[in-house]
Every structure is written in C-alpha cells, then in structure tokens.
Design an enzyme around this catalytic site. Structure first.
Site, PDB file in Angstrom:
ATOM      1  N   PRO A   2      34.372  16.943  14.840  1.00 18.43           N
ATOM      2  CA  PRO A   2      34.446  18.397  14.989  1.00 18.43           C
ATOM      3  C   PRO A   2      33.262  19.003  15.714  1.00 18.43           C
ATOM      4  O   PRO A   2      32.120  18.865  15.290  1.00 18.43           O
ATOM      5  CB  PRO A   2      34.519  18.890  13.543  1.00 18.43           C
ATOM      6  CG  PRO A   2      33.996  17.774  12.703  1.00 18.43           C
ATOM      7  CD  PRO A   2      34.270  16.514  13.447  1.00 18.43           C
ATOM      8  N   GLU A   3      33.525  19.624  16.831  1.00 15.97           N
ATOM      9  CA  GLU A   3      32.530  20.412  17.553  1.00 15.97           C
ATOM     10  C   GLU A   3      33.011  21.865  17.488  1.00 15.97           C
ATOM     11  O   GLU A   3      33.913  22.176  16.720  1.00 15.97           O
ATOM     12  CB  GLU A   3      32.396  19.898  18.993  1.00 15.97           C
ATOM     13  CG  GLU A   3      32.028  18.410  19.030  1.00 15.97           C
ATOM     14  CD  GLU A   3      31.865  17.844  20.435  1.00 15.97           C
ATOM     15  OE1 GLU A   3      31.479  18.605  21.337  1.00 15.97           O
ATOM     16  OE2 GLU A   3      32.116  16.646  20.624  1.00 15.97           O
ATOM     17  N   ARG A 126      33.403   9.868   6.016  1.00 14.60           N
ATOM     18  CA  ARG A 126      32.076   9.297   6.246  1.00 14.60           C
ATOM     19  C   ARG A 126      30.949  10.025   5.514  1.00 14.60           C
ATOM     20  O   ARG A 126      29.789   9.672   5.664  1.00 14.60           O
ATOM     21  CB  ARG A 126      31.787   9.243   7.746  1.00 14.60           C
ATOM     22  CG  ARG A 126      32.289   7.944   8.353  1.00 14.60           C
ATOM     23  CD  ARG A 126      32.237   7.959   9.869  1.00 14.60           C
ATOM     24  NE  ARG A 126      33.546   8.267  10.410  1.00 14.60           N
ATOM     25  CZ  ARG A 126      33.822   8.275  11.701  1.00 14.60           C
ATOM     26  NH1 ARG A 126      32.881   8.037  12.582  1.00 14.60           N
ATOM     27  NH2 ARG A 126      35.031   8.538  12.113  1.00 14.60           N
ATOM     28  N   ARG A 292      24.301   6.850  21.272  1.00 20.80           N
ATOM     29  CA  ARG A 292      25.712   7.212  21.416  1.00 20.80           C
ATOM     30  C   ARG A 292      26.132   6.888  22.837  1.00 20.80           C
ATOM     31  O   ARG A 292      25.378   6.257  23.577  1.00 20.80           O
ATOM     32  CB  ARG A 292      25.954   8.669  21.062  1.00 20.80           C
ATOM     33  CG  ARG A 292      24.864   9.571  21.562  1.00 20.80           C
ATOM     34  CD  ARG A 292      24.950  10.993  21.077  1.00 20.80           C
ATOM     35  NE  ARG A 292      25.192  11.211  19.665  1.00 20.80           N
ATOM     36  CZ  ARG A 292      24.340  10.980  18.668  1.00 20.80           C
ATOM     37  NH1 ARG A 292      23.173  10.460  18.929  1.00 20.80           N
ATOM     38  NH2 ARG A 292      24.645  11.265  17.438  1.00 20.80           N
TER      39      ARG A 292
END
Length: 304
Positions: A2-3, A126, A292
DNA sequence: TATTTTACCTGAGGGC
DNA sequence: TGCCCTCAGGTAAAAT
C-alpha cells in the site's frame, strides 16, 4: 504494497462506515499490531472502547481516526487511532460477528447510527503495520492535518511526515530545496517520507520512468526544470492509480471490501524486468538498490 | 550533521 | 514430499 493511492482507497472506503460511529468493543488478537502504541493491549482497549469516531484522515501512507472527547467537558488532549498498513496490512469492513479472518490482528466492533453494527478488522500478514492511540497536535502550518479532515491537527507520530503531493498544503518549495541540496540518489529522496510522503517503491519507479530520470541520479544534479517535470509525473501517476483503485499484485492489497485494484495493468517499469520499454522497446532492467529493487529503462533513463 | 544500513516479519516460489 | 534459500519493502533505530 500500500502506497498513497491504495491507502486513500481504504480511507475513502472506511469513512462513510466509521464517521459518527461508536466503538462498542475492541479485540486485540496479536499484540504485535500495537508496536506503535505506548501501552499494552488492555490499555489500547480501554482507551478506545466507548469512543465515537469523528472521521478517517490520511497523510501519505498514514491513516488516523480522530476520537470524540471521552467525557464532555474534559480538557485532555484530543486523540486519534493512528494506523499504518505497513507492507501487507488491510482494513476490512465485515458484518458484525464474522468469524476471525486469517492474519486478523485487531477487531473493532462499531455501531453506526444509520448502518448499524459493523466489524472493522485489521488484518496483516507480515505484521509491519500497526494501530495506536496517539495525541493530536496542531499542525505547524495551520492547514488541515490531511485528506478527509478540515481540522488542523495531526497525530504526534505523523508530525514528522511531510505532506503528500496531492495535499493542497504540500510545500513544493521545501521539496525542491530538499532535493537540490542532497547528495542522495533521487529515488532515495522520493522514498524519504520526511521530504515527500505517500510514494513507495512502485510509484517511485513509475514516476522516474515517466520523467526519463535514472533512479541513481543525485538530487543536487537535477535541473529545476527536470525536478518540476518529476513532481508533475509523481502527481500524475498517483492520480491515475487512484482512479483505478490502486495497484494489486496478489491478495496483499485490497480495498475495505476485499477487492483488488487494477493499476498493475498500467505499470510501465515496475515489475516488468526484461519486457520492452513501452517507449523505446529496450528491455527494462532490474537492479538492487538500498535493499529493494529498481526497475528502469537503460536507454530512456540515462545516469549521466 | 548527513547519509546509509539494518531489523522487523511471513508466505510464496524456486532449486534440489 | 520436504527442506532450505531468496524475495517482497515501509518505517525507525542504529551505524557510519
């Protein structure tokens, strides 16, 4: 993951169900979902139970639900339930009494004057996400704290987060100054929530591709013109993603009804390693960057 | 002070 | 079948 667009979809979905509702009961089934809360689960439950929710507000990727004063006439600080979805958090609306969901962490049983009883379920595989009760402080610039509220208050935990590029009070001059004075890579700056909020790995890669900027170009090497174009592309990609309900790759991001967004079909660079650049046909490359991945076109996005 | 690295966490998927 | 490894990445604390 989610951004801003995904979190805004969640906010807009929660608002009509939660604004004006009263929290009748709280169930914390995993205390790791309270890592940002100062007290324990019993403290969280006691501070939330019986309170009325005034709305749902968002700045960047943070959400908060302002709570009406616990007792009329008290002069205690205004408070809110602050939430962050982390990597895999979901806020789901379910019928009251729905059996526990997989990875359910916290449940709020609420009663709305029009919609009746509802369960607001915080689910998080998570466990990077969390909820907390936090104090609301006045915003330094006097503008509304975030999207969804006209009140100039922001949770203390969110105060250090910059406004997002879709916020009318976004300080564009401060953003430009921060980029042009740093020796950090531009992608790192886009991901720095204290400089500009709401952007994560997906939309950083997309905005850089649209701007033809290499992710490792240094902030102070950018021209004012290319920086202006980058900010325009950031806003454009966020708007487009929002219009399509956000980006979903799997079950990790869904709206409050559990439905996926469609923006994944519109991505030009992120996750398209080896596929032709939609602009020039050169295969998109993926490189490891600050723990990343970065995806970019080696022809359109030159480093020099 | 400015910047970079690491810890936190679970499940999917690949290799053997 | 099952075991081990890698990967996904937002935030904040720790390290440089």
């Amino acid at each position: 993951m989610p951004e801003l667009p995904e979190v805004e979809v969640v906010r807009a979905g929660l608002e009509p169900a939660l604004a004006g509702s009263r929290i009748d009961a709280v169930t914390v089934s995993d205390e790791r979902a309270l890592t940002r809360h100062a007290g324990d689960a019993a403290d969280f439950e006691s501070r939330v139970t019986g309170r009325r929710v005034d709305g749902v507000v968002r700045r960047g990727k943070f959400l908060w639900m302002p709570l009406a004063a616990a007792t009329v006439g008290t002069d205690r600080w205004p408070e809110a339930i602050v939430g962050h979805l982390g990597m895999s958090g979901q806020m789901l609306l379910r019928e009251s009494g729905t059996p526990p969901l997989r990875h359910e962490r916290i449940r709020l049983d609420v009663r709305h004057p029009e919609h009746g009883d509802l369960a607001v379920v915080f689910v998080d595989q998570r466990t990077f996400g969390s909820l907390a009760v936090d104090r609301l402080d006045p915003t330094p610039d006097g503008a509304a704290g975030g999207r969804g509220s006209g009140v100039a208050l922001v949770p203390s935990q969110v105060a250090h987060i910059a406004r997002d590029p879709l916020d009318p009070a976004f300080d564009e001059d401060a953003f430009r100054r921060a980029v042009l004075r740093t020796r950090s890579a531009i992608k790192r700056v886009l991901l720095d929530q204290t400089v500009v909020s709401g952007i994560g790995n997906i939309y950083a890669d997309e905005a850089l591709w649209a701007s033809r900027l290499h992710p490792e170009r240094l902030g102070h090497d950018l021209s004012s013109r290319s920086l202006g174009r980058l900010l325009g592309e950031v806003r454009a990609v966020l708007h487009r993603a929002l219009a399509e309900g956000g980006t979903s790759f799997d079950a990790q991001y869904v709206n409050v009804n559990g439905q996926a967004g469609y923006f994944a079909h519109s991505l030009n660079a992120y996750g398209r390693t080896g596929e032709p650049c939609p602009r020039c046909g050169t295969p998109i490359v993926r490189v490891s960057f600050t723990n990343r991945s970065s995806h970019y076109c080696p022809k359109c996005q030159r480093r020099a």
